[in-house]
Write a protein that holds these residues in place. Sequence first.
Motif, short mmCIF file in Angstrom:
data_model
loop_
_atom_site.label_atom_id
_atom_site.label_comp_id
_atom_site.label_asym_id
_atom_site.label_seq_id
_atom_site.Cartn_x
_atom_site.Cartn_y
_atom_site.Cartn_z
N VAL A 20 5.13 2.71 82.64
CA VAL A 20 4.70 1.55 81.86
C VAL A 20 3.81 0.63 82.70
CG1 VAL A 20 5.47 -0.49 80.59
CG2 VAL A 20 6.75 1.65 80.40
N ALA A 21 4.28 0.32 83.91
CA ALA A 21 3.50 -0.57 84.78
C ALA A 21 2.16 0.06 85.13
CB ALA A 21 4.29 -0.86 86.06
N ARG A 22 2.17 1.37 85.41
CA ARG A 22 0.92 2.05 85.79
C ARG A 22 -0.07 2.08 84.62
NH1 ARG A 22 -0.29 4.57 90.20
NH2 ARG A 22 1.87 4.52 90.91
N ASP A 23 0.42 2.43 83.44
CA ASP A 23 -0.47 2.51 82.27
C ASP A 23 -1.04 1.15 81.90
OD1 ASP A 23 -0.10 5.21 82.11
OD2 ASP A 23 1.29 5.16 80.42
N ARG A 24 -0.21 0.11 81.98
CA ARG A 24 -0.69 -1.23 81.62
C ARG A 24 -1.68 -1.74 82.67
NH1 ARG A 24 2.38 -3.08 77.03
NH2 ARG A 24 0.91 -4.80 76.98
N LEU A 25 -1.48 -1.37 83.91
CA LEU A 25 -2.41 -1.76 84.96
C LEU A 25 -3.77 -1.08 84.75
CD1 LEU A 25 -2.49 -3.46 87.58
CD2 LEU A 25 -1.93 -1.39 88.84
N ILE A 26 -3.73 0.19 84.41
CA ILE A 26 -4.97 0.94 84.14
C ILE A 26 -5.69 0.34 82.93
CG2 ILE A 26 -5.86 3.16 83.33
CD1 ILE A 26 -3.69 4.49 85.06
N ALA A 27 -4.91 -0.08 81.92
CA ALA A 27 -5.50 -0.64 80.70
C ALA A 27 -6.27 -1.93 80.96
CB ALA A 27 -4.42 -0.88 79.65
N LEU A 28 -5.98 -2.60 82.09
CA LEU A 28 -6.67 -3.85 82.41
C LEU A 28 -7.98 -3.63 83.16
CD1 LEU A 28 -3.63 -6.04 83.56
CD2 LEU A 28 -4.73 -5.99 81.32
N GLU A 29 -8.26 -2.39 83.53
CA GLU A 29 -9.52 -2.09 84.22
C GLU A 29 -10.68 -2.21 83.25
OE1 GLU A 29 -9.33 1.70 86.13
OE2 GLU A 29 -7.64 1.16 87.41
N PRO A 30 -11.88 -2.56 83.72
CA PRO A 30 -12.26 -2.83 85.11
C PRO A 30 -12.12 -4.30 85.53
CG PRO A 30 -14.22 -2.79 83.77
CD PRO A 30 -13.07 -2.55 82.83
N ASP A 31 -11.60 -5.14 84.65
CA ASP A 31 -11.58 -6.58 84.91
C ASP A 31 -10.80 -6.96 86.16
OD1 ASP A 31 -13.05 -6.91 82.61
OD2 ASP A 31 -11.30 -7.23 81.35
N ILE A 32 -9.77 -6.18 86.49
CA ILE A 32 -8.89 -6.56 87.60
C ILE A 32 -9.27 -5.89 88.92
CG2 ILE A 32 -6.91 -6.95 86.09
CD1 ILE A 32 -5.91 -4.16 87.11
N LEU A 33 -10.28 -5.05 88.91
CA LEU A 33 -10.65 -4.30 90.11
C LEU A 33 -11.43 -5.17 91.09
CD1 LEU A 33 -11.75 -0.87 88.57
CD2 LEU A 33 -9.55 -1.47 89.56
#
Length: 451
Positions: free
Chosen positions: A172-185
């Motif tokens: 869950v944490a990994r998928d939600r983190l990926i879903a925020l890309e590219p804004d958080i990179l």
Amino acid sequence: MKFFFSFIILLSLFLPLQAKNIDSCLAKSKDLFNEDDKNNDKTHASMQQAKKTLYACLKMDPDNTDALISLAGVEMVLGNFKEAKSNFQRSLKLLPNTSPYYAYIYSRLGDIAMHTPDLKEAEKNYLSALKYEPANINSLVGAGICAEKTGRIQTAADYYKKALAVDFTNIVARDRLIALEPDILSEEELIRTMKERNIIDPAAKTFSAQDKQILEKIIKAEKGNGIEYLSKKFGGRIPNGFTVERDSNKVYARKMLTLTGYNELIAKLSHDAKQKLINNGVSVADLFKLYDANRKPLFNDQGNLTDEGLVAFTKMLNGEKSYFRPGEKLPPSNKEIERKVQEILNKKYIEILTSEYAWLQNKTRCSEKTLKRIGVKDLDIGNNKKRYFVFAHPEARFPYNMPYLYIQDYRTQKQALKSDAPVYSNTFGLGNTLPEKLCDRKGNLTSISQR
């Protein structure tokens, strides 16, 4: 005195017996809980039995926190969030300050608030849980979701990263983190992923604004199941070079589109879009002249879908037409629609629902043409949809007051049904009732007849 000592002896025998009964009771409820989970029983028959068992446990010892916490967990599974919250909160009042259950309870209270939904309350509980247990995975992810849903993207990313630091396999944490890309990179992370996807040279130390735009499009395509689409097109085996895998041979391996794969995806989508448009009656001559509601072309000079074309194609797959041929009338803009709506309302009309308009047609038996003659307006808002209005001037006379009276009667009856109040067939002190049918079988206005 003899009696007093006898009582003490009896009490000392009873307390171990009560403790034993409580332990047996809790053990039985645990077995029922696990049985429900093991059998994946959608009716939750075992869970219902666990609930009854726990209530029996609490009759033996009303302040038993193990029983209260277990019962709260059972109520959550059954969807009884109000009861679960009450039992969790009662447990908090009974537990000692050194109890290890605080983090668990606050975390579950956060989950309950998420179901309400009350994001502020949920985040408050998750943060309380993290004070007692900083590495609580459920609360880290929950706090991240609260931050994400309230627009604090970077804060959300930080929580997801902390959760992965505790358990790198947390999907869950990994998928939600990926879903925020590219804004958080970060810039370093952007360069890394651009190199992986062959957007920039492996030796590059920087990137252009155009490179970033391409990355954003590729990531957007991934979020739209682009890899799955390509896989289907190639019979389940995507050719080499179309995707790249990060962290291969690990449980959290991630497959990503390369620039080559993205270009192939757009080519496949464009081919399918052309075929569907032709099947929908668009001529080959008009194919590359199509545009959206903002007059943006659906295809570029290379014959591939533009960003606007991708949106139109997606809507087309969902049964919605949002493309237009040369010379075809465009639907009004939202601003234009609201301007026209306000003009109608200013003329003493009220808006009614599409369902209310359908009821009005059926109840009065009037044709659309007749209804328009006696105080009904419609407004075309595009995509074969309309908004409806009825004339509601207090001094309107027959027949121009009739649609409004029918709608008022309908709304009065609907409200009465909700409140269990008596339903009357007469309308607003007219002293009589509305006609069963206002129009004849041809849909034309006829004389008013009483029911």
